[in-house]
Design an enzyme around this catalytic site. Sequence first.
Site, short mmCIF file in Angstrom:
data_model
loop_
_atom_site.label_atom_id
_atom_site.label_comp_id
_atom_site.label_asym_id
_atom_site.label_seq_id
_atom_site.Cartn_x
_atom_site.Cartn_y
_atom_site.Cartn_z
N VAL A 62 0.81 -1.06 0.10
CA VAL A 62 -0.11 -0.08 0.09
C VAL A 62 0.95 1.34 -0.09
O VAL A 62 1.79 1.27 0.77
CB VAL A 62 -0.94 0.17 1.22
CG1 VAL A 62 -1.93 1.29 1.23
CG2 VAL A 62 -1.65 -1.20 1.40
N CYS A 63 0.53 2.47 -0.81
CA CYS A 63 1.16 3.52 -0.74
C CYS A 63 -0.02 4.66 -1.02
O CYS A 63 -1.34 4.20 -0.80
CB CYS A 63 2.19 3.75 -1.59
SG CYS A 63 1.92 3.87 -3.30
N ARG A 64 0.32 5.85 -1.34
CA ARG A 64 -0.70 6.82 -1.60
C ARG A 64 -1.53 6.56 -2.72
O ARG A 64 -2.73 6.66 -2.55
CB ARG A 64 -0.03 8.19 -1.64
CG ARG A 64 -0.98 9.61 -1.65
CD ARG A 64 -0.15 10.76 -1.79
NE ARG A 64 0.41 10.79 -3.11
CZ ARG A 64 -0.33 11.50 -4.17
NH1 ARG A 64 -1.34 11.74 -4.16
NH2 ARG A 64 0.29 11.62 -5.30
#
Length: 98
Positions: A62-64
């Site tokens: 997960v990231c932005r």
Amino acid sequence: MKEISTKEVQQALERGQAINLVDVREVDEVESGHIPGIIHIPLGLLEFRMHELNKNESYVMVCRSGGRSGSATQFLESRGFDVSNMVGGMLAWDGEVK
């Protein structure tokens, strides 16, 4: 590279399914809001902390927006990990945020 939608992750969590979420954003980004129960390993430290992950388990990165987590997914996949990239990242996340 395997991908998973934010909706699929959210539905699995709502069903009580255990998912190993690895958030690769920076500390300040995670502090401003993250999915409960994440493992936080900033992308720049992933190479040095991947020993904390188990090759016998699956992980969702997960990231932005899905870019950094895509890089993390490719990196870990090339080292024998079972990983998927959460497409759209936290920008597309409608579930619980802590």
